[in-house]
Write a protein that holds these residues in place. Structure first.
Motif, short mmCIF file in Angstrom:
data_model
loop_
_atom_site.label_atom_id
_atom_site.label_comp_id
_atom_site.label_asym_id
_atom_site.label_seq_id
_atom_site.Cartn_x
_atom_site.Cartn_y
_atom_site.Cartn_z
N ALA A 662 39.78 97.86 74.16
CA ALA A 662 40.13 96.98 73.05
C ALA A 662 38.91 96.82 72.16
O ALA A 662 37.79 96.72 72.66
CB ALA A 662 40.56 95.62 73.58
N PHE A 664 36.74 94.58 69.97
CA PHE A 664 36.39 93.20 69.62
C PHE A 664 35.18 93.31 68.70
O PHE A 664 34.07 93.58 69.17
CB PHE A 664 36.00 92.39 70.87
N GLY A 665 35.37 93.12 67.40
CA GLY A 665 34.26 93.32 66.49
C GLY A 665 33.82 94.77 66.54
O GLY A 665 34.65 95.67 66.40
N ALA B 50 41.41 91.30 76.84
CA ALA B 50 41.38 92.56 76.09
C ALA B 50 42.66 93.35 76.36
O ALA B 50 43.21 94.00 75.47
CB ALA B 50 40.16 93.38 76.48
N THR B 225 33.35 89.82 60.78
CA THR B 225 33.30 91.17 61.35
C THR B 225 33.10 91.12 62.87
O THR B 225 33.52 92.02 63.59
CB THR B 225 32.16 92.00 60.72
N ALA B 226 32.46 90.06 63.37
CA ALA B 226 32.21 89.98 64.80
C ALA B 226 33.49 89.77 65.59
O ALA B 226 33.55 90.05 66.78
CB ALA B 226 31.22 88.86 65.11
N THR B 227 34.52 89.25 64.93
CA THR B 227 35.77 89.00 65.64
C THR B 227 36.87 89.92 65.13
O THR B 227 38.05 89.66 65.32
CB THR B 227 36.23 87.54 65.47
N TYR B 228 36.49 91.03 64.49
CA TYR B 228 37.50 91.98 64.02
C TYR B 228 38.36 92.44 65.20
O TYR B 228 37.84 92.72 66.28
CB TYR B 228 36.83 93.19 63.36
N ARG B 230 40.43 90.57 66.72
CA ARG B 230 40.89 89.41 67.47
C ARG B 230 41.67 88.46 66.56
O ARG B 230 41.63 88.55 65.34
CB ARG B 230 39.69 88.70 68.10
N ASN B 286 38.86 99.39 58.92
CA ASN B 286 38.30 98.19 59.55
C ASN B 286 37.29 97.49 58.63
O ASN B 286 36.96 96.33 58.85
CB ASN B 286 37.65 98.55 60.89
N PRO B 296 43.75 97.56 66.22
CA PRO B 296 42.73 98.60 66.08
C PRO B 296 43.07 99.85 66.89
O PRO B 296 43.58 99.77 68.00
CB PRO B 296 41.45 97.94 66.62
#
Lengths: 1014, 523
Positions: A662, A664-665, B50, B225-228, B230, B286, B296
């Motif tokens: 997955a 994540f960021g 995840a 961007t850190a939580t892309y 989510r 992204n 993603p």
């Protein structure tokens, strides 16, 4: 545990009643019982005199003491021989009375191997068939199962045409559904008393071919099939699919003897898929293709199958030496086999060694038998896709192209919708495996001195296997570039080890308080298995330079490891009671615990009882002089099946790999997935009833056996849909469903011509078997449950299934549309019968197609599929004839199946003109010339064909002569001499599921060889 | 000699007793963890959440196929996004797929049976997500965390976020569930696995989702961007906006004001329109500032035969050159139905990806790739033209929610009486039109802003983004004969269809497996 004490106590108590006799003057009688004709000792003969009774030992000797003085009669009796009476006058001395018995009926006295013991054929009460080496199928035989094809009623041997390929045996039809993690239908194999491969429900580990190939067929003495529940229930939870006992050859009591058997063979393909030739293909493309496809057409005339098939040669050499010392019998054997396949790239090679050693100690009180055999099998496989691409590749295209990267021609462009050049695949890719396997055991039998007839047995066995498989597809291959795999390298290094420990007591004695003999067995068994399955897969290779020999940097690397362990612990007991070889009763019970079952169902109990009545021994039958034996058998038993996946009971958290992460960021997180589980899982349970009749004519020329059986399996284990929210996913492995097999089996043996008195002349022995089996899926439980489960995936479309499990019809019945035909008999494309599927409240007699309350819904969709025939044969017939004329021998075996149906997947997948409209045109199956289909009709019953056939499996001519007083036998065999069938595909025996899809074609094999003994 | 015999006998008897005592049958899995051992590794919490996310993106635990999540259908076919996309697009006026796989052709024409394997697989995909989310919530209760004793404060804070995300993902799938299937069971972490679920209603689940989303918003991770990849608060607002907009379909009651407010909340967030429309659908999407919640995909790390890999490959065929789209080959599947193609006017740059060479506008034959205009909207090349990291499995993420959709929801809710201002609605609409035309030539006057225009604009702006079926149902045009399009009802000219097709059937097998359920009307 406590149960075990009881059994032992009972046994001991029974035997210690012996010394309680009155004190008066008596004498002792001793002697030896032999066969009148062969002078061989006979063990197990009941000797009685004046109410005293004894059984003969393995050397034929007996002792009866405390016989009252005076005139008496010594009676010796054993099944298969005429009883002998000898008057004696007993004095105070020890008298010697030797008796020679005369055989009464053929085979009745033959010793048949049964679970944890052996019995005289005439006393067996279950459905048991033993095939000895002299009746085995001759010719090129790589896998042991092939030895008994067509020899045992009720046994279907489903072979694979690939030399040494996987073989399935079905005893009295399938008892499981073989889906997903569900239970398998394969029988239990026991080699020299060691159950093999109860590890993961498979027969064992191999690099890809039949795991039983480690056994050299030349080392096999006999194969016994326990068909009914009463015979097999002593194997409890592993016995529901029948038990196959394999005994290997042992040393003889004679001077060292050397044996050599060698043969060479040549095979040619007999039948290939019927594809269009170059002219027909060109016409099809010109008619149905667009400019794009037509422009790609070449001018060559290539028969792709001719480029990939070959005349296959094979050789088989076996050497054995056996002998004996005073206390030791031994046999050493070595074999080397090499066999090529009729499709290039296929080879199997086997080196095998075997040692059997029997040693007798302490005045023959302790028998120690050791058996070790090992083999190395080297297998090369035709790379995947060669057969399917040979069918699909355009016959107008050349094989070679000097301008291409590989030197082989490929269609222009690099698209997924172009077949690959099968010759390039064959010559550039490799796929090979190597299997080491060894199986061995140590058996000790100790005749306990102070209790006559009591034996303690210990059996320690092991089965280890190590199998490596390696395939390499270079990145330049068309098939690799078009799929984006860009070269693949796969390696696996599987290993497995099983250990077995068994201890049992056996007590065989005449009864003193009531008439008759009793044979008691009680024991304990422990077996466990550990297997590891590591593998490595690299895709997107940076270079092909190392080929299969090195590890190169790759775009994607996936590594796997799986550890599988399994354990079974059992307690078992059996009693055989024999009253004057007339009334026979056998009862057994086994209690099994398996690590595969959930905590609520760890232990299961499997009882069986059977009875035999030898009518021929009754006085009222004495008028029927033509019958020497007539025996009625009845048996009922319960057996289990636990050959399903390990750990179904545990909620496993499956780890994801590096390609299912997955995001994540900017990080990629590896996942873990809770999986479906079932803490309530338990064994499948089969209850079986058998009624049989055995007879023999008094001139010993005809013997026969007929059986009726009915067995129903409950709690079928398979992976089935469960309701949404009933589990973590939509399928789970459950005990769900019920099926039944019913049938009749017939076996006949006849000595039709007996030759001249004293040898020579023409003899003719004929054997005939017939088996009928009707399988019905009875139920798939309603809650939670489903009405049907689709099975039988085919090539064509994605995820297209062609078979079904549905109550009321046989398992894996085809599930297809009913094709409609035009007035000329041509199938109408997309023209299917609209089945009555909508239920009304009143009958609809006016509407066409109505059945009762049901009417068609006017739409052809998935609801209009219906079950239609099934792949299992309704009848299997086997016939073997053996003619001898002096030193000449002619032997042939015929086999026929009636009512087996096959789905011709090559025709359904490639028999449509739409295949030429691919990016590059695919070649077409010639059925398209009849159907004219322009789009695929995968689910039409047009492709489900009656594949009944008659085949001459082998015919052998042999000549035996003496050279310097040593016998030499030369022989020639033709296997698959001819097949008569109406089936249009490659082979009417299309595997166990009846789907004929680019299967390995069948060959005709000519074998010549000799055997010498000196 | 006698002594030896006695010793042997005795030894044998002792051995027998010793071994007979060995009756232990327990053999636990070694090469996979179980629920009892997995959480000894504190990383398991992240791995498990995840996995709830990848339920939308991949089909199993082995890339690109292997160890599948759901069974009964080919694994590549079973992928969540692929099934959802097919359910939302194929029966509408936007797309047609040329393959003959069993059950697939009927999706093109609104003629599916209750046994349709694609419909069934979508149903089980929804509940697979629900069950995974529930399992996460069951395994992360305070009691369990306390009992395990290896969860520190920082991890607890993380887990609190994860729990909110699990509830978001469960709400998302429940939305898909009630949108496609109507009345379905409501299963939460409080239900015992293995019990046969009781039925619930579309309206009750609607209420559940709305309350869940409102409850978790504060706990979701912040956008950035850190939580892309989510779920963030704007993603929850986007989901709420869709629910409220369609509330009349789900519950019979309208909630346009709430829809407008939720859209507004999203628009107020940190997102902006990507100046280049097509860059939202390329391998480096992204980095697009417009995407609020994406599924993603990654050529090396997140592989599937479904998802965008399917969309890129299946849209390619005919005379198209696969390397143009960064892939190894074409699957010859998806084309536009003529109605979707004809909706665009000249000058609309959103058609720039259309491929017309040797493609007819009319779909004369569903099986022929050349019939119908090809639309390689999703491509495995970046905005600078570089190919993705893998020629088979694409890097292109699927934009499930993007800002343009929020603009369109605002406008529609406004026109339907949800408040806001018509001028603002027109502004948002024209922002999209200016981007689409590259200049003001596509700007519409106030008089042109009608509900029909908005539906058409949704068709143009959100083409092949898995919204069409829901939109047509909301407008009452999906079934019946008020609006027919090519192949609707199974004929090329199109014909009216039964209203039952507004919902997919509850799978036939499910009705037997769970006798508590009832089939949707008409099936």
């Amino acid at each position: 545990m406590r149960r075990f004490h009881y059994v032992m106590g009972a046994l001991l108590a029974l035997s210690w009643t012996a010394p309680l006799v009155a004190q008066q003057p008596t004498g002792t009688i001793r002697g030896r019982i032999t066969d009148n004709a062969t002078q061989q000792s006979i063990a197990g003969v009941t000797v009685t005199v004046a109410g005293r009774i004894a059984l003969t030992q393995p050397d034929g000797r007996y002792v009866i003491s405390a016989v009252p003085l005076g005139a008496a009669t010594v009676t010796a009796r054993i099944v298969g021989y005429a009883p002998a009476l000898q008057p004696v006058n007993v004095t105070g001395d020890t008298m010697v009375v030797d008796v020679a018995l005369t055989a009464q009926a053929i085979n009745l006295a033959e010793i048949v191997v049964t679970g944890y013991g052996e019995q005289r054929a005439g006393n067996i009460t279950g459905a048991v068939t033993q095939v000895n080496a002299d009746k085995f199928n001759p010719g090129r035989v790589i896998s042991p199962e092939m030895l008994i094809q067509s020899k045992v009623p009720g046994v279907q041997v489903v072979d694979n045409n690939e030399p040494g390929g996987g073989i399935a045996i079905r005893v009295r039809g399938p008892t499981s559904v073989d889906i997903g993690k569900g239970a398998k239908s394969d029988p239990l194999y026991v080699v020299d008393g060691v159950p093999v491969g109860i590890a993961d429900g498979q027969v064992g580990l191999s690099a890809g071919r039949n795991p039983l190939n480690f056994l050299n067929p030349n080392d096999i003495e006999s194969i016994t099939v326990l068909r009914d529940a009463s015979a097999s229930a002593i194997y409890g939870v592993n016995a529901a699919n029948g038990v196959v006992l394999i005994q290997t050859k042992r040393g003889g009591r004679q001077a060292p003897q050397f044996e050599y058997t060698g043969s060479t063979s040549a095979s040619r393909v007999t039948r290939l898929p019927s594809m269009l030739n170059a002219d027909q293909f060109r016409t099809a493309v010109m008619t149905y293709g667009t400019a794009s496809q037509i422009s790609q057409l070449g001018s060559a005339n290539t028969n792709w199958f001719n480029l990939i098939d070959q005349t296959a040669f094979g050789q088989d050499n076996n050497f054995a030496v056996s002998g004996s010392g005073e206390n030791t019998d031994w046999r050493l054997s070595a074999g080397y086999l090499k066999q090529d396949g009729i499709i290039r790239g296929t080879t199997t090679q086997r080196l095998s060694l075997g040692i059997n050693l029997d040693h007798r100690l302490f005045d023959d009180r302790l028998d120690v038998r050791a058996s070790v055999r090992g083999s190395r099998a080297d297998d090369e496989f035709t790379p995947g896709g060669v057969l399917s691409n040979a069918a699909q590749m355009g016959p107008t295209q050349p094989a070679f192209d000097s301008t291409s990267l590989t030197g082989y021609y490929d269609w222009p462009g690099n698209t997924l919708q172009s077949p690959d050049n099968p010759l390039a695949l064959l010559n550039l890719a490799t796929d090979k495996g190597r299997t080491y396997r060894s199986i061995g055991n140590l058996r000790a039998t100790y005749r306990i001195p102070f209790v006559q007839g009591l034996k303690a047995n210990l059996n320690l066995g092991y089965d280890v296997a190590e199998a490596t498989r390696q395939s390499f597809y270079p990145s330049v291959l068309h098939g690799q570039t078009k799929t984006g795999q860009d070269g693949s390298d796969y390696r696996s290094d599987f290993s497995q080890s099983n250990q077995t420990l068994e201890m049992f007591l056996n007590y065989l004695a005449p009864l003193r308080s009531i008439p008759g003999n009793i044979d008691l067995t009680a024991g304990y068994s422990f077996s466990q298995s550990h297997a590891e399955y590591p593998s490595y897969l690299a895709l997107g290779l940076t270079t092909d330079i190392l080929g299969p020999n090195g590890i190169t940097t790759a775009r994607t690397v996936q590594n796997f490891q799986s550890i599988q362990e399994n354990r079974i612990i059992s307690f078992f007991g059996r009693a055989n009671y024999n009253y004057q070889d007339r009334y026979l009763v056998s009862a057994s019970v086994r209690r099994d615990g398996s690590s595969r079952f959930g905590p609520v169902a760890e232990w299961g109990t499997f009882p069986a009882i059977s009875a035999g009545w030898r009518l021929s021994q009754e006085s009222f039958m004495q008028g029927f002089k033509s019958l020497s034996d007539l025996k009625l058998r009845l048996a009922y038993g319960k057996t289990g099946n636990q050959s399903f996946a390990n750990y179904v009971q545990y909620p496993q958290y499956e780890l994801g790999d590096a390609q299912t992460q997955a995001q994540f960021g900017n990080q990629f997180i590896t996942t873990v997935r809770p999986g479906a589980y079932n803490p309530y899982i338990h064994w499948e349970e089969t209850k079986a009833f058998d009624a049989g009749l055995d007879w023999a004519s008094s001139d010993q020329r005809i013997t026969g056996t007929i059986d009726y059986y009915s067995k129903s399996t409950d709690g079928l284990i398979f992976t089935v849909p469960v309701c949404a929210g009933c589990g973590l996913t939509n399928f789970n492995t459950q005990n769900i469903g019920k099926m039944r097999n019913r049938g009749i089996e017939l076996g006949l043996s006849a000595r039709l011509l007996q030759g001249r008195e004293g040898g020579g002349g023409l003899t003719w022995n004929a054997d005939f078997t017939a088996s009928d089996n009707k399988n019905t899926m009875l139920q798939i439980y309603a809650s939670p449950g489903v009405t049907r489960v689709l099975t039988g995936g085919i090539a064509g479309g994605v995820g297209t299934n062609i078979e079904v499990l549905q109550p009321g019809v046989p398992v894996n019945s085809f599930y297809v549309f009913e094709q409609r035909y035009d007035s000329a008999g041509k199938p109408i494309q997309g023209g299917y019968v609209d089945q009555p599927t909508v239920r009304d409240t009143v009958a609809c007699p006016a509407a066409p197609g109505c059945v009762g309350l049901y009417r068609p819904d006017g739409v052809i969709n998935q609801d209009d599929l219906r079950p239609f025939h099934d792949p299992s044969p309704k009848w299997i017939f086997g016939h073997t004839s053996l003619f001898t004329y002096n030193k000449l021998e002619l032997n042939f075996t015929l086999r026929a199946y009636i009512g087996n149906w096959v789905y011709n997947n090559v025709a359904s997948n490639l028999g449509t003109y739409s295949e030429v409209t691919r990016a590059s045109p695919y070649n077409l199956h010639s059925s398209v010339l009849q159907t004219g289909f322009t789009s695929p009709q995968y689910q039409s019953d047009y492709y489900v064909e009656d594949a009944s056939f008659l085949r001459m499996d082998n015919v052998t001519v042999a000549y035996t002569f003496n050279y310097r007083r040593q016998p030499i036998r030369v022989f020639g065999t033709v296997q698959n001499a001819f097949t008569i069938t109406g089936y249009s595909g490659v082979d009417p025996t299309a595997g166990i599921n009846g789907i004929d899809n680019n299967m390995y074609p069948r060959s005709r094999t000519f074998t010549g060889g000799l055997s010498v003994r000196f | 000699m006698n002594r030896i015999r006695t010793t042997l006998t005795g030894a044998a008897a002792l051995l027998a007793l010793a071994l007979a005592a060995c009756t232990d049958l327990t053999l636990e899995p070694k090469s996979t963890p179980t629920d009892a051992t997995a959480f000894k590794d504190p990383g398991a919490y992240q791995a498990l959440i995840a996995r709830v996310y990848t339920g939308l993106a991949v089909s199993g635990q082995q890339g690109a196929a292997g160890k599948p999540d759901i069974s009964g259908i080919d694994e590549g076919f079973s992928q969540y996004l692929r099934l959802y996309w097919e359910a939302e697009e194929l029966p509408t006026d936007e797309a047609v797929i040329g393959w003959g796989d069993v059950g697939l052709p009927e999706l093109n024409t609104q003629t599916w049976a209750v046994t349709n394997s694609f419909v069934g697989a979508m149903y089980y995909r929804v509940f697979f997500q629900v069950m995974m989310a529930n399992e996460f919530l069951r395994q992360t209760t305070d009691d369990k965390l306390d009992a395990r004793g290896n969860v520190n404060t920082a991890l607890r804070a993380q887990i609190k976020q994860y729990r909110a995300e699990a509830r978001f993902l469960r709400a998302l799938s429940y939305w898909h569930g009630i949108d496609l299937f109507g009345d379905i069971p409501l299963i939460t972490e409080a239900d015992v696995v293995g019990n046969v679920p009781q039925p619930s209603t579309r309206a009750a689940i609607y209420d559940f989702i709305v309350s869940e989303l409102n409850a978790i918003k504060p706990d979701l991770p912040p956008p950035g961007t850190a939580t892309y990849g989510r779920a963030t608060a704007p993603a929850a607002d986007m989901l709420l906006a869709h629910l409220y907009l369609n509330a009349s379909v789900y519950t019979g009651t309208t909630h346009y004001a709430e829809a407008l407010a939720a859209a507004q909340a999203v628009i107020a967030g940190p997102y902006s329109l990507n100046p280049v429309y097509k860059n939202n659908f390329l391998a480096d999407n992204n980095t697009s500032p417009e995407i609020i919640f994406a599924i993603p995909q990654d050529g090396l790390h997140t592989q599937t035969w479904g998802g965008v890999t399917f969309l890129v490959h299946a849209s390619c065929g005919g005379d198209m050159n696969n390397t143009t789209y960064g892939i190894d080959g074409c699957w010859w599947g998806l084309r536009l139905k003529p109605e979707a193609y004809n909706r665009y006017a000249a000058g609309d740059l959103r058609t720039s990806t259309f491929f017309t060479t040797n493609q007819s506008i009319a779909v004369t034959s569903i099986g022929d790739f050349h019939a119908g205009i090809a639309e390689p909207k999703y491509q495995n090349v970046t905005s600078t033209g570089a190919p993705g990291s893998h020629p088979t499995h694409v890097d292109t993420d699927f934009p499930l929610f993007r800002l343009a959709d929020a603009y369109l929801i605002y406008a529609e809710a406004q026109l339907r009486g949800g408040g806001g201002t018509r001028a603002q609605a027109l502004n948002y609409m024209n922002a999209l039109r200016v981007r689409a035309y590259g200049d003001s030539s596509g700007v519409i006057p106030d008089s042109a802003l009608t509900l029909q225009f908005i539906l058409d604009e949704r068709g143009r702006e959100l083409l092949w983004e898995a919204h069409r079926r829901t939109d047509l149902v909301r407008y009452g045009l999906y079934t019946g004969n008020a609006y027919v399009w090519a192949w609707k009802g199974g004929v090329q000219a199109g014909t009216g269809t039964d209203a039952k097709y507004n919902l997919y059937p509850i799978p036939a097998n499910e009705l037997i497996a769970n006798p508590n359920l009832r089939q949707n009307p008409g099936y």
